[in-house]
Design an enzyme around this catalytic site. Structure first.
Site, mmCIF file in Angstrom:
data_model
loop_
_atom_site.group_PDB
_atom_site.id
_atom_site.type_symbol
_atom_site.label_atom_id
_atom_site.label_comp_id
_atom_site.label_asym_id
_atom_site.label_seq_id
_atom_site.Cartn_x
_atom_site.Cartn_y
_atom_site.Cartn_z
ATOM 1 N N GLY A 37 0.834 -1.205 0.000
ATOM 2 C CA GLY A 37 0.000 0.000 0.000
ATOM 3 C C GLY A 37 0.864 1.248 0.000
ATOM 4 O O GLY A 37 2.094 1.164 0.057
ATOM 5 N N ASN A 98 -5.958 -13.219 14.054
ATOM 6 C CA ASN A 98 -5.920 -12.009 14.897
ATOM 7 C C ASN A 98 -7.181 -11.164 14.741
ATOM 8 O O ASN A 98 -7.728 -10.656 15.724
ATOM 9 C CB ASN A 98 -4.678 -11.172 14.571
ATOM 10 N N TYR A 144 -0.612 -17.759 -1.636
ATOM 11 C CA TYR A 144 -1.770 -16.860 -1.711
ATOM 12 C C TYR A 144 -3.075 -17.665 -1.717
ATOM 13 O O TYR A 144 -3.954 -17.447 -0.874
ATOM 14 C CB TYR A 144 -1.667 -16.020 -2.984
#
Ligand SMILES: NC(=O)c1ccc[n+]([C@@H]2O[C@H](COP(=O)([O-])OP(=O)(O)OC[C@H]3O[C@@H](n4cnc5c(N)ncnc54)[C@H](O)[C@@H]3O)[C@@H](O)[C@H]2O)c1
Length: 310
Positions: A37, A98, A144
């Protein structure tokens, strides 16, 4: 007004999602480790009183108070997710654990950005959500594909075991402004090559097809999914069901950029599916959603973005 956490909020899709949620007046916490990002994607939001940015890696626990979580953190293009495959699996799997743990603690609703890659190299077309996929567990793309599949498993186990309010969307190829110019994905590749006046690289013979969803449509679908009633979990396919061959896409890009590029053909990468097309009947019946932006228009907006940012 809701307190909403967006993981991967500094990325391509995440930043568009933050734009929309901030505009609706919600209190947004954007979490990102900036692996793929960019702060540029969200720089315009930093002055907004209802937007907050936190640099954090989702493979570590996070303790915040929120009402909803959109879990988008994960590198999405092969060049990026294969750069550090172990970290990619960790991001999907530990990241899901998480975020699900957080959702359980604070009783938040949580949406997972899954992917059409869970179908692998599919043997049925188009792909419906009931199809279990054809995925290589030990190849270079597995970090992935299998990471995302395991994340889905975790979501559904938290739902069955802990009664969590989960939502899973399977995203098909999406494109638009703020895509990475050099991420090796077909739309950005073709546009960048055309803008540089280079020849356009086509893998295989260019007859393999893909569907392309414009980012605004995708974000509409994701937000509609988050707003569905509690018992509805998905998975729901989100993507464009109109297929184009690589050669057709390249021809459009050449026309819209006015480039004089020609085609160069290269061998297909390993485990590259020949065809991928979503069945979006479920999204249409449950979310009242279908993509509205035509490829031509979406490409025009994306080309304008790449021109202005290069
Ligand atoms: N764009 C598509 O066509 C597409 C298709 C299918 C699925 N998806 C999924 O949508 C999500 C967003 O994809 P995108 O296209 O915006 O990609 P992107 O790479 O632009 O965004 C991913 C974001 O996650 C961040 N990130 C990565 N690892 C992280 C970590 N460990 N902790 C915190 N942040 C981390 C990155 O820095 C980035 O900002 C991803 O989960 C991806 O798998 C995207």
């Amino acid at each position: 007004m809701k307190r909403i956490l967006v993981t991967g909020g500094g990325g391509f899709l995440g930043s568009h999602l933050c734009d929309r949620l901030v505009a609706q007046g919600h209190d947004i916490l954007c979490v990102d480790n900036f692996f793929t990002g960019s702060k540029k994607n969200i720089a315009h939001l930093l002055q907004e009183p209802n937007f907050e940015l936190m640099r954090h890696d989702v493979t570590f626990p996070l303790y915040v108070e929120v009402d909803e979580i959109y879990n988008l953190a994960c590198p999405a293009s092969p060049v990026h997710y294969q750069f550090d495959p172990v970290q990619t699996t960790k991001t999907s799997v530990h990241g899901a654990i998480n975020m699900l743990g957080l959702a359980k603690r604070v009783k938040a609703k949580i949406l997972q950005a899954s992917t059409s890659e869970v179908y692998g190299d599919p043997v049925v077309h188009p792909q419906q959500e009931g199809y279990w996929g054809n995925v290589n567990p030990i190849g270079p793309r597995s970090c992935y594909d299998e990471g995302k599949r395991c994340a889905e498993t975790l979501f559904f186990d938290y739902w069955r075991q802990h009664d969590l309010r989960i939502k899973v969307v399977r995203i098909f190829n999406t494109y638009g402004p703020r895509m990475h110019p050099n991420d090796g994905r077909v739309v950005s590749n073709f546009i960048m090559q055309a803008l540089r006046g280079e020849d356009i690289t086509i893998y295989g013979d260019g007859s393999q097809t893909r569907s392309f969803c414009y980012v605004d449509d995708l974000i509409d679908g994701m937000m509609a999914m988050m707003d569905t009633e509690n018992g509805f979990t998905g998975p729901v396919n989100l993507g464009n069901d109109r297929e184009f061959s690589m050669v057709e896409l390249a021809e459009r890009v050449i026309r819209l950029t006015g480039a004089s590029s020609r085609f160069t053909f290269m061998p297909l990468p390993e485990n590259d599916p020949q065809q991928r097309q979503p069945d979006i009947a479920l999204a249409s019946s449950t979310l009242g959603w279908r993509p509205t932006v035509p490829l031509e228009e979406g490409l025009r907006r994306t080309i304008a973005y790449f021109k202005s940012s290069s």
